[in-house]
Design an enzyme around this catalytic site. Structure first.
Site, PDB file in Angstrom:
ATOM      1  N   ASN A  10       3.675  -4.640 -10.353  1.00  0.00           N
ATOM      2  CA  ASN A  10       2.514  -5.961 -10.433  1.00  0.00           C
ATOM      3  C   ASN A  10       3.094  -4.824 -11.334  1.00  0.00           C
ATOM      4  O   ASN A  10       3.107  -3.766 -12.210  1.00  0.00           O
ATOM      5  CB  ASN A  10       1.237  -5.192  -9.920  1.00  0.00           C
ATOM      6  N   LYS A  12       1.060  -5.379 -14.354  1.00  0.00           N
ATOM      7  CA  LYS A  12      -0.521  -5.158 -15.107  1.00  0.00           C
ATOM      8  C   LYS A  12      -0.460  -5.485 -16.191  1.00  0.00           C
ATOM      9  O   LYS A  12       0.358  -6.583 -16.922  1.00  0.00           O
ATOM     10  CB  LYS A  12      -0.361  -3.708 -14.706  1.00  0.00           C
ATOM     11  N   HIS A  95      -6.780  -8.308  -6.898  1.00  0.00           N
ATOM     12  CA  HIS A  95      -6.962  -7.397  -7.507  1.00  0.00           C
ATOM     13  C   HIS A  95      -7.488  -6.387  -8.076  1.00  0.00           C
ATOM     14  O   HIS A  95      -8.624  -6.983  -8.294  1.00  0.00           O
ATOM     15  CB  HIS A  95      -5.308  -7.150  -8.531  1.00  0.00           C
ATOM     16  N   GLU A  97      -8.611  -4.015 -10.280  1.00  0.00           N
ATOM     17  CA  GLU A  97      -8.710  -4.344 -11.347  1.00  0.00           C
ATOM     18  C   GLU A  97      -9.346  -5.507 -11.627  1.00  0.00           C
ATOM     19  O   GLU A  97     -10.568  -5.516 -12.671  1.00  0.00           O
ATOM     20  CB  GLU A  97      -7.872  -4.134 -12.106  1.00  0.00           C
ATOM     21  N   GLU A 167      -4.680  -1.803  -0.301  1.00  0.00           N
ATOM     22  CA  GLU A 167      -4.287  -0.991  -1.692  1.00  0.00           C
ATOM     23  C   GLU A 167      -5.999  -0.360  -2.022  1.00  0.00           C
ATOM     24  O   GLU A 167      -7.160  -0.371  -2.647  1.00  0.00           O
ATOM     25  CB  GLU A 167      -3.910  -1.527  -3.284  1.00  0.00           C
ATOM     26  N   GLY A 173      -3.263   4.011  -9.773  1.00  0.00           N
ATOM     27  CA  GLY A 173      -3.155   4.902 -10.835  1.00  0.00           C
ATOM     28  C   GLY A 173      -3.309   6.257 -11.151  1.00  0.00           C
ATOM     29  O   GLY A 173      -3.680   6.785 -11.837  1.00  0.00           O
ATOM     30  N   SER A 213      -0.007   4.637  -5.788  1.00  0.00           N
ATOM     31  CA  SER A 213       0.606   5.045  -6.498  1.00  0.00           C
ATOM     32  C   SER A 213       2.283   5.101  -5.515  1.00  0.00           C
ATOM     33  O   SER A 213       2.691   6.664  -4.898  1.00  0.00           O
ATOM     34  CB  SER A 213      -0.010   7.212  -6.448  1.00  0.00           C
ATOM     35  N   GLY A 235       3.079   1.013 -11.556  1.00  0.00           N
ATOM     36  CA  GLY A 235       3.907   2.229 -12.893  1.00  0.00           C
ATOM     37  C   GLY A 235       5.155   2.599 -12.423  1.00  0.00           C
ATOM     38  O   GLY A 235       5.921   2.128 -13.256  1.00  0.00           O
TER      39      GLY A 235
HETATM   40  P1  13P Z   1      -0.155   2.484  -8.938  1.00  0.00           P
HETATM   41  O1  13P Z   1       1.381   2.207  -8.350  1.00  0.00           O
HETATM   42  O2  13P Z   1      -0.010   2.398 -10.651  1.00  0.00           O
HETATM   43  O3  13P Z   1      -0.833   3.603  -8.733  1.00  0.00           O
HETATM   44  O4  13P Z   1      -0.749   0.815  -9.018  1.00  0.00           O
HETATM   45  C1  13P Z   1      -0.563   0.335  -7.647  1.00  0.00           C
HETATM   46  C2  13P Z   1      -1.132  -1.199  -7.947  1.00  0.00           C
HETATM   47  O5  13P Z   1      -2.275  -1.474  -8.505  1.00  0.00           O
HETATM   48  C3  13P Z   1      -0.627  -2.046  -8.214  1.00  0.00           C
HETATM   49  O6  13P Z   1      -0.869  -3.567  -7.543  1.00  0.00           O
END
Ligand code: 13P
Length: 250
Positions: A10, A12, A95, A97, A167, A173, A213, A235
């Site tokens: 992802n 983002k 998601h 976010e 998640e 993150g 993560s 990430g």
């Molecule tokens: P990270 O792998 O950066 O923690 O993000 C996870 C995520 O939100 C994937 O959709």
């Protein structure tokens, strides 16, 4: 039948169109693995150049969001038909976010999930608790509710083809990955919930990812759990490390 693992990046809000092409060119030799489905979910403006750059590879290009209406006066939104026309087969829905910053709710997630299926796009349906919810011991209840609403009016056949991404918000993150036991416990509960809504066959077919993560150092252990069928990676999906995650067992 064994479930095929699905490992999705992802991106983002990262990567301009030209950066996207560059990243795909860097990653494509590293993410070769026929035993897993590899998906790069990219910003809408990157979809077409990414699709072009990934041609002839095992990389599927997915979207990060989609609107639940067919077309019309919804300035700034992307329709399911636009994604289909661009060749998109997967879309991340709900998601955390998007729930936090763009006011998405379980109800809008459900509308989007139904719409994605109507257009033959596989939704990657996100769920997961906050740290407070985990500390209060309501994680499983909360995630079950998210799943029940997300799958309202979704048929068993559709649900069997869906991808669910668990998640935990506190792990996104933050570098603070859930323990394999925590991740497996919730993924197992999600599968049981799908079994209650539908039946055992649907529960056995749906693919459940862990996200939060995920890295080259923890992927193998997470993906070895009975109810974890891959990962949704933020990430680390922007780095060569993603190749190690896709080839986790090797
Ligand atoms: P990270 O792998 O950066 O923690 O993000 C996870 C995520 O939100 C994937 O959709």
């Amino acid at each position: 039948m064994a479930r095929k693992k699905i490992i999705a990046g992802n991106w983002k809000m990262n990567m301009t169109p030209s950066e996207a092409v560059e990243l795909i060119n860097t990653l494509k030799p590293l993410v070769v693995n026929d035993e897993v489905d590899v998906v790069f979910c990219v910003p809408a403006i990157d979809i077409i150049p990414a699709m072009e750059a990934a041609k002839g590879t095992n990389i599927h290009i997915g979207a990060e969001n989609m609107y639940f209406e067919e077309k019309g006066a919804y300035t700034g939104e992307i329709s399911p038909a636009m994604l289909v026309d661009a060749g998109v087969k997967y879309v991340i829905i709900g998601h955390s976010e998007r729930r936090e910053y763009f006011a998405e709710t379980d109800e809008t997630v459900n509308k989007k999930v139904l719409k994605a299926f109507e257009h033959g796009i596989t939704p990657i349906v996100c769920c997961g608790e906050t740290l407070t919810q985990r500390e209060q011991g309501v994680t499983i209840d909360f995630v079950r509710q998210q799943i029940k609403i997300a799958f309202l009016n979704v048929t068993a056949e559709q649900a069997a083809a869906a991808v669910i991404a668990y998640e935990p918000i506190w792990a996104i993150g933050t570098g603070k990955v859930a323990t394999t036991e925590q991740a497996e416990e919730v993924c197992k509960a999600i599968r049981e919930c799908v079994g209650e809504i539908y039946d055992d066959a649907t529960a056995a077919a749906v693919r459940i990812q862990y996200g939060g993560s995920v890295s080259a150092s923890n992927a193998a252990e997470l993906f070895a759990q009975a109810d974890i069928d891959g990962g949704l990676v933020g990430g680390a999906s922007l780095k060569p490390d993603f190749g190690k995650i896709v080839n986790y067992g090797k």
